[in-house]
Scaffold this motif. Structure first.
Motif, PDB file in Angstrom:
ATOM      1  N   SER A  31      19.384   6.962 -42.599  1.00 55.13           N
ATOM      2  CA  SER A  31      18.475   8.281 -42.186  1.00 55.13           C
ATOM      3  C   SER A  31      18.225   9.300 -43.452  1.00 55.13           C
ATOM      4  N   PRO A  32      17.001   9.805 -43.720  1.00 60.01           N
ATOM      5  CA  PRO A  32      16.822  10.918 -44.671  1.00 60.01           C
ATOM      6  C   PRO A  32      17.457  12.143 -44.162  1.00 60.01           C
ATOM      7  N   THR A  33      17.864  12.748 -45.268  1.00 58.20           N
ATOM      8  CA  THR A  33      18.591  14.002 -44.904  1.00 58.20           C
ATOM      9  C   THR A  33      17.598  15.475 -45.372  1.00 58.20           C
ATOM     10  N   ARG A  34      16.416  15.223 -46.148  1.00 63.14           N
ATOM     11  CA  ARG A  34      15.614  16.161 -46.443  1.00 63.14           C
ATOM     12  C   ARG A  34      14.299  15.609 -45.906  1.00 63.14           C
ATOM     13  N   GLU A  35      13.249  16.444 -45.759  1.00 68.38           N
ATOM     14  CA  GLU A  35      11.870  16.325 -45.765  1.00 68.38           C
ATOM     15  C   GLU A  35      10.953  17.458 -46.097  1.00 68.38           C
ATOM     16  N   MET A  36       9.821  16.786 -46.674  1.00 72.43           N
ATOM     17  CA  MET A  36       8.963  17.898 -47.525  1.00 72.43           C
ATOM     18  C   MET A  36       7.474  17.451 -47.088  1.00 72.43           C
ATOM     19  N   ALA A  37       6.792  18.374 -46.720  1.00 73.12           N
ATOM     20  CA  ALA A  37       5.468  18.084 -46.185  1.00 73.12           C
ATOM     21  C   ALA A  37       4.473  19.090 -46.969  1.00 73.12           C
ATOM     22  N   VAL A  38       3.348  18.649 -47.609  1.00 73.69           N
ATOM     23  CA  VAL A  38       2.432  19.496 -48.407  1.00 73.69           C
ATOM     24  C   VAL A  38       1.049  19.518 -47.523  1.00 73.69           C
ATOM     25  N   ALA A  39       0.600  20.352 -47.205  1.00 74.88           N
ATOM     26  CA  ALA A  39      -0.742  20.503 -46.527  1.00 74.88           C
ATOM     27  C   ALA A  39      -1.601  21.193 -47.009  1.00 74.88           C
ATOM     28  N   ASP A  40      -2.890  21.019 -46.800  1.00 76.15           N
ATOM     29  CA  ASP A  40      -4.108  21.927 -47.223  1.00 76.15           C
ATOM     30  C   ASP A  40      -4.153  23.200 -46.410  1.00 76.15           C
ATOM     31  N   ARG A  41      -3.955  24.616 -46.917  1.00 75.58           N
ATOM     32  CA  ARG A  41      -4.155  25.421 -45.791  1.00 75.58           C
ATOM     33  C   ARG A  41      -5.426  25.636 -45.280  1.00 75.58           C
ATOM     34  N   TRP A  55      21.752   9.745 -50.859  1.00 70.42           N
ATOM     35  CA  TRP A  55      22.327   8.958 -51.932  1.00 70.42           C
ATOM     36  C   TRP A  55      21.129   8.376 -52.958  1.00 70.42           C
ATOM     37  N   GLY A  56      20.135   9.074 -52.694  1.00 69.25           N
ATOM     38  CA  GLY A  56      19.076   9.040 -54.170  1.00 69.25           C
ATOM     39  C   GLY A  56      17.678   8.196 -53.582  1.00 69.25           C
ATOM     40  N   ARG A  57      17.550   7.798 -52.379  1.00 67.87           N
ATOM     41  CA  ARG A  57      16.489   7.236 -52.023  1.00 67.87           C
ATOM     42  C   ARG A  57      15.245   8.240 -51.824  1.00 67.87           C
ATOM     43  N   VAL A  58      14.081   7.854 -52.218  1.00 67.93           N
ATOM     44  CA  VAL A  58      12.765   9.017 -52.198  1.00 67.93           C
ATOM     45  C   VAL A  58      11.580   7.895 -51.645  1.00 67.93           C
ATOM     46  N   ARG A  59      11.155   8.292 -50.491  1.00 73.11           N
ATOM     47  CA  ARG A  59       9.992   7.768 -50.048  1.00 73.11           C
ATOM     48  C   ARG A  59       8.841   8.808 -49.757  1.00 73.11           C
ATOM     49  N   VAL A  60       7.771   8.397 -50.253  1.00 72.34           N
ATOM     50  CA  VAL A  60       6.508   9.407 -50.441  1.00 72.34           C
ATOM     51  C   VAL A  60       5.176   8.643 -49.800  1.00 72.34           C
ATOM     52  N   ALA A  61       4.543   9.589 -48.724  1.00 77.75           N
ATOM     53  CA  ALA A  61       3.413   8.932 -48.049  1.00 77.75           C
ATOM     54  C   ALA A  61       2.270   9.975 -48.460  1.00 77.75           C
ATOM     55  N   GLY A  62       1.102   9.394 -48.472  1.00 74.99           N
ATOM     56  CA  GLY A  62       0.001  10.356 -48.950  1.00 74.99           C
ATOM     57  C   GLY A  62      -0.910  10.357 -47.694  1.00 74.99           C
ATOM     58  N   LEU A  63      -2.292  10.804 -47.864  1.00 74.41           N
ATOM     59  CA  LEU A  63      -3.275  10.959 -46.723  1.00 74.41           C
ATOM     60  C   LEU A  63      -3.168   9.551 -45.955  1.00 74.41           C
ATOM     61  N   GLU A  64      -3.279  10.192 -44.724  1.00 75.10           N
ATOM     62  CA  GLU A  64      -3.543   8.994 -43.497  1.00 75.10           C
ATOM     63  C   GLU A  64      -2.021   8.118 -43.540  1.00 75.10           C
ATOM     64  N   GLY A  65      -0.855   8.646 -43.890  1.00 77.61           N
ATOM     65  CA  GLY A  65       0.241   8.030 -43.936  1.00 77.61           C
ATOM     66  C   GLY A  65       0.518   6.600 -44.976  1.00 77.61           C
ATOM     67  N   VAL A  66      -0.653   6.755 -45.836  1.00 73.09           N
ATOM     68  CA  VAL A  66      -0.360   5.726 -46.853  1.00 73.09           C
ATOM     69  C   VAL A  66       0.819   5.702 -47.622  1.00 73.09           C
ATOM     70  N   ASP A  70       8.476   4.336 -52.717  1.00 70.58           N
ATOM     71  CA  ASP A  70       9.697   3.978 -51.913  1.00 70.58           C
ATOM     72  C   ASP A  70      10.723   3.365 -53.021  1.00 70.58           C
ATOM     73  N   GLN A  71      11.077   4.483 -53.575  1.00 74.44           N
ATOM     74  CA  GLN A  71      12.109   4.409 -54.694  1.00 74.44           C
ATOM     75  C   GLN A  71      13.625   4.397 -54.012  1.00 74.44           C
ATOM     76  N   TRP A  72      14.385   3.132 -54.189  1.00 72.55           N
ATOM     77  CA  TRP A  72      15.879   3.007 -53.758  1.00 72.55           C
ATOM     78  C   TRP A  72      16.633   3.520 -54.958  1.00 72.55           C
ATOM     79  N   ASN A  73      17.956   3.591 -54.661  1.00 74.02           N
ATOM     80  CA  ASN A  73      19.063   4.136 -55.502  1.00 74.02           C
ATOM     81  C   ASN A  73      20.100   3.105 -55.151  1.00 74.02           C
ATOM     82  N   PRO A  74      20.268   1.915 -55.451  1.00 71.35           N
ATOM     83  CA  PRO A  74      21.414   1.038 -55.089  1.00 71.35           C
ATOM     84  C   PRO A  74      22.833   1.277 -55.471  1.00 71.35           C
TER      85      PRO A  74
END
Length: 245
Positions: A31-41, A55-66, A70-74
């Protein structure tokens, strides 16, 4: 007996806390330990959403959840798994108390896991505090800690307390084992109280055994053979064969 019970109780308490800390870190594996959201004010639309694992995995989604990345750190995942397994093994050996070097293994494995979790938690908290509201650009940046991140933060505190208690328990156990078996000058049990063996030495002031058998030799002179004055009371001893006068 009371000292032994207190020592065992401290060992059990520290081992239980260490086991709880290890289990609290497990959810951060998947499970992710940190979440960040960027929105248009102005428009209120969500521009990007990012999740980070400890442990180093980063997953980023854009507009409409695209999904954008999804970068892993094995390597980071493998290190965390190894530390969790070794920490669990060290706690089991610590609680078993059947291995002479169990306290060393428990301290080393729990210490390594504690250092890893503390580093991750400190980095995550530092980044969360460093995020600012991008009001000038018309963006709203919202960062929050997930449930797995909260459990990992609690695990860091629990592991620190457990490590301190384990160190105290190990120090007490080492101090007890280095004490001498008996104090200098203290006779061993069953030897001093037994006294000398029977027939070897008698009480003070008594004559040795057989001393009454050693007497002065008796001579057959005129005074002793005449019988006047106590010759009958003198015991006769055998002399050399020869002529009688």
């Amino acid at each position: 007996m009371g000292t032994v019970r207190r020592r065992l109780a401290g060992r059990a308490l520290s081992g239980s806390l260490a086991l709880l800390g290890v289990l609290l870190v497990v959810p951060s594996l998947y499970s992710p330990t940190r979440e960040m959201a960027v929105a248009d004010r102005e428009h209120g639309s969500l521009l990007s959403h990012q999740w980070e694992w400890s442990w180093g995995r980063v997953r980023v989604a854009g507009l409409e959840g695209v999904e954008l990345r999804d970068q892993w750190n094995p390597f980071g995942l493998a290190v965390l798994v190894v530390l969790l397994v070794s920490g669990l093994a060290g706690v089991c050996v610590w609680l078993a108390r059947r291995v002479t070097w169990g306290h060393v293994l428990g301290l080393v494995t729990v210490g390594l896991l504690t250092g890893r979790v503390l580093t991750t938690v400190a980095e995550r908290l530092g980044r969360s505090l460093g995020e600012v509201d991008q009001g000038a650009a018309g963006l709203t940046v919202r960062t929050e800690m997930t449930q797995a991140g909260s459990l990992e933060t609690v695990a860091a505190c629990v592991l620190v307390v457990a490590l301190v208690l384990m160190g105290v328990a190990a120090a007490r156990s080492t101090g007890r084992s280095t004490l001498p078996a008996k104090l200098p000058g203290t006779p061993a049990a069953g030897t001093a109280a037994a006294g000398p063996p029977a027939g070897r030495a008698g009480p003070a002031g008594l004559r040795p055994v057989g001393e009454h058998l050693t007497t002065a030799p008796v001579s057959f002179d005129d005074a002793g053979a005449g019988g006047g004055g106590g010759g009958a009371d003198t015991p006769a001893t055998a002399g050399k064969p020869g002529r009688t006068p």
